[in-house]
Design a protein around this motif. Structure first.
Motif, short mmCIF file in Angstrom:
data_model
loop_
_atom_site.label_atom_id
_atom_site.label_comp_id
_atom_site.label_asym_id
_atom_site.label_seq_id
_atom_site.Cartn_x
_atom_site.Cartn_y
_atom_site.Cartn_z
N ARG A 155 0.85 -1.20 0.00
CA ARG A 155 0.00 0.00 0.00
C ARG A 155 0.88 1.25 0.00
N SER A 248 2.67 -13.51 -1.36
CA SER A 248 1.70 -14.08 -0.41
C SER A 248 1.84 -15.59 -0.22
N VAL A 265 1.20 -23.59 -8.02
CA VAL A 265 0.52 -22.73 -7.04
C VAL A 265 0.99 -21.29 -7.20
N ALA A 269 -1.16 -17.95 -8.21
CA ALA A 269 -1.12 -16.71 -7.42
C ALA A 269 -0.81 -15.52 -8.34
N ASN A 276 -6.75 -9.55 -11.29
CA ASN A 276 -7.22 -8.40 -10.51
C ASN A 276 -6.82 -7.08 -11.17
N GLN A 277 -5.58 -7.04 -11.62
CA GLN A 277 -5.09 -5.78 -12.20
C GLN A 277 -5.78 -5.49 -13.53
N ASN A 280 -9.09 -4.17 -12.66
CA ASN A 280 -8.93 -2.80 -12.17
C ASN A 280 -8.79 -1.82 -13.34
N ARG A 283 -12.11 -1.47 -15.19
CA ARG A 283 -13.05 -0.67 -14.41
C ARG A 283 -12.72 0.82 -14.50
N TYR A 360 -13.75 -9.43 -6.75
CA TYR A 360 -13.10 -8.67 -7.83
C TYR A 360 -13.62 -9.11 -9.20
C1 LIG Z 1 -4.41 -17.97 -5.89
C2 LIG Z 1 -3.31 -18.27 -4.98
C3 LIG Z 1 -2.66 -19.60 -5.10
C4 LIG Z 1 -2.85 -17.43 -4.02
C5 LIG Z 1 -3.37 -16.09 -3.75
C6 LIG Z 1 -2.32 -15.03 -3.87
C7 LIG Z 1 -2.91 -13.64 -3.75
C8 LIG Z 1 -3.27 -13.14 -2.41
C9 LIG Z 1 -3.09 -12.90 -4.85
C10 LIG Z 1 -3.74 -11.57 -4.84
C11 LIG Z 1 -2.94 -10.55 -5.49
C12 LIG Z 1 -3.52 -9.16 -5.32
C13 LIG Z 1 -4.44 -8.86 -4.20
C14 LIG Z 1 -3.12 -8.21 -6.15
C15 LIG Z 1 -3.52 -6.81 -6.05
C16 LIG Z 1 -4.44 -6.48 -7.18
C17 LIG Z 1 -5.15 -5.19 -7.22
C18 LIG Z 1 -5.55 -4.71 -8.55
C19 LIG Z 1 -5.42 -4.47 -6.15
C20 LIG Z 1 -6.16 -3.19 -6.26
O1 LIG Z 1 -5.94 -2.51 -5.09
P1 LIG Z 1 -6.67 -1.12 -4.87
O2 LIG Z 1 -6.09 -0.10 -5.76
O3 LIG Z 1 -6.71 -0.89 -3.42
O4 LIG Z 1 -8.11 -1.54 -5.41
P2 LIG Z 1 -9.44 -0.73 -5.40
O5 LIG Z 1 -9.21 0.44 -6.33
O6 LIG Z 1 -10.41 -1.74 -5.96
O7 LIG Z 1 -9.73 -0.35 -4.00
#
Ligand SMILES: CC(C)=CCC/C(C)=C/CC/C(C)=C/CC/C(C)=C/COP(=O)(O)OP(=O)(O)O
Length: 409
Positions: A155, A248, A265, A269, A276-277, A280, A283, A360
């Motif tokens: 963050r 992670s 694995v 991840a 997610n990206q 994002n 969006r 997400y």
């Molecule tokens: C699947 C397996 C084996 C493990 C999980 C491993 C993990 C935790 C992966 C997640 C990676 C992750 C959370 C990446 C961040 C992606 C992302 C686009 C975050 C956006 O963050 P913000 O900018 O705070 O989003 P908002 O704008 O939606 O609030």
């Protein structure tokens, strides 16, 4: 999708080999493991034009420029990082002397200080990522605190380029942040939040590379506002989000009963971070355009008959809808790849990951529900849907690892 395979004793020999190329095989889009095995057998895997309307999550492991130069794709480069991370974790899991640098004793914070540091990390995580925070409450105390410390570092890194002081950030500030990261990894934390991360690193086999790569992503964000193709975008997504997945896994742990390879694995991840990206980015198209940024692959925009001007004008047309359909399809493919991996995580880590994956991914459904107007309407998952995702995620976290289901057939 046709894949052309070239037998190449070495990369410099590739150009000669190209003369005698023959189509060897047809591989489905997601048959990555086979592709990598082929690569490691010193076959260069040359591909790949997806057929009309087809999407490939990744374009190729190797491309050849018009001048005949072999260029390793972003996916291959990132996969090398995945292999390295997996090897480190495997080495750690084998009984052998502990090689992770511990915090030097004289610099140890008093336990109370560390507790406070972790507590603050938890508060920050709760403030910015409520659902994820709730999910972490199911993990063991040590894992939960470690995830908070990693989350807070990510963050803070993100805030350097996206936060209130972002307009003042320079490459040298990022260099200083990287120097500070080195200090965290050698047990010389600068502040209490860094101290929590130093402690986490002393307890889990976490490598510095994904952290460094995330800073590299911030550097690229400072200088780059366009992405030529998906290969470039993939690298960016790895830097800023795939890295989070790699950081992670060592904390979340792999289920002891899992039969999946460590590499698979880590790949899952990574795929979740990328998915997610991409979501994002889809969006936030309008919001990013207002900041002069277009993260969408330029070549795919052009193929769809679109250009930057269309994005700045922000009118939803049929061209835009079909472009968006293709992008959403690709993001969903990455989510699909990630799904298999979540089941392989240790039981207590699955719930928060499932919850964040489901939530997400629903953003993509909302973009569709908004008739692809991501210029002026922010796709938003409502409270009711968010709440519903929690028990669904919990149910999924009880499922047996995918690798076991397959081996019992
Ligand atoms: C699947 C397996 C084996 C493990 C999980 C491993 C993990 C935790 C992966 C997640 C990676 C992750 C959370 C990446 C961040 C992606 C992302 C686009 C975050 C956006 O963050 P913000 O900018 O705070 O989003 P908002 O704008 O939606 O609030």
């Amino acid at each position: 999708m046709a894949i052309t395979l070239l037998r190449a004793a070495s990369l410099p020999g590739l150009r000669d080999a190209a003369a005698g190329q023959h189509v060897c095989s047809y591989l489905p889009n997601n048959n990555r493991r086979r592709r990598w095995i082929l690569c490691s057998l010193k076959y260069a895997c040359l591909s790949v034009d997806p057929g009309p309307g087809e999407v490939s999550p990744v374009y190729s492991s190797l491309t050849v420029t018009p001048a005949g130069e072999a260029v390793i794709s972003s996916e291959q480069k990132v996969y090398d990082v995945v292999l390295k991370q997996a090897a480190l974790l495997k080495r750690h899991l084998r009984p052998q002397p502990h090689t992770i640098p511990a915090i030097p004793k004289e610099l140890d914070l008093p336990t109370n200080g560390l507790n406070q540091a972790y507590h603050r990390c938890g508060e920050i995580c709760e403030e910015y990522a409520k659902t994820f925070y709730l999910g972490t409450m199911l993990m063991t105390e040590e894992r939960r605190r470690a995830i908070w410390a990693i989350y807070v570092w990510c963050r803070r890194t993100d805030e350097l380029v996206d936060g209130p002081n972002a307009s003042h950030i320079t490459p040298s500030a990022l260099d200083r942040w990287e120097k500070r990261l080195d200090d965290v990894f050698t047990g010389r934390p600068y502040d209490m939040l860094d101290a929590a991360l130093s402690d986490t690193i002393s307890k889990f086999p976490i490598d510095i590379q994904p952290f460094r790569d995330m800073i590299e992503g911030m550097r690229s964000d400072l200088r780059k506002t366009r992405y030529k193709n998906f290969d470039e975008l993939y690298m960016y997504c790895y830097y800023v989000a795939g890295t989070v997945g790699l950081m992670s896994v060592p904390v979340m742990g792999i289920a002891p009963e899992s039969k999946a390879t460590t590499e698979s694995v880590y790949s899952a991840a990574l795929a979740l971070g990328i998915a997610n990206q991409l979501t994002n980015i889809l969006r936030d198209v309008g919001e990013d355009a207002r900041r002069g940024r277009i993260y969408l692959p330029q070549d795919e925009l052009a193929e769809a008959g679109l250009c930057d001007e269309d994005i700045f004008n922000g009118v939803v047309t049929n061209k835009w809808r079909s472009f968006m359909k293709r992008q959403i399809k690709r993001a969903r493919m990455f989510f699909e790849e990630a799904e298999r991996g979540v089941t392989e995580l240790s039981q207590a880590s699955r719930w928060p990951v499932w919850a964040s994956l489901l939530l997400y991914r629903q953003i993509l459904d909302e973009i569709e529900a908004n008739d692809y107007n991501n210029f002026t309407k922010r796709a938003y998952v409502g409270k009711a849907k968010k709440l519903l995702a929690l028990p669904v995620a919990y149910g999924r976290s009880l499922l047996m690892p995918y690798s076991l289901r397959n081996s019992q057939k």
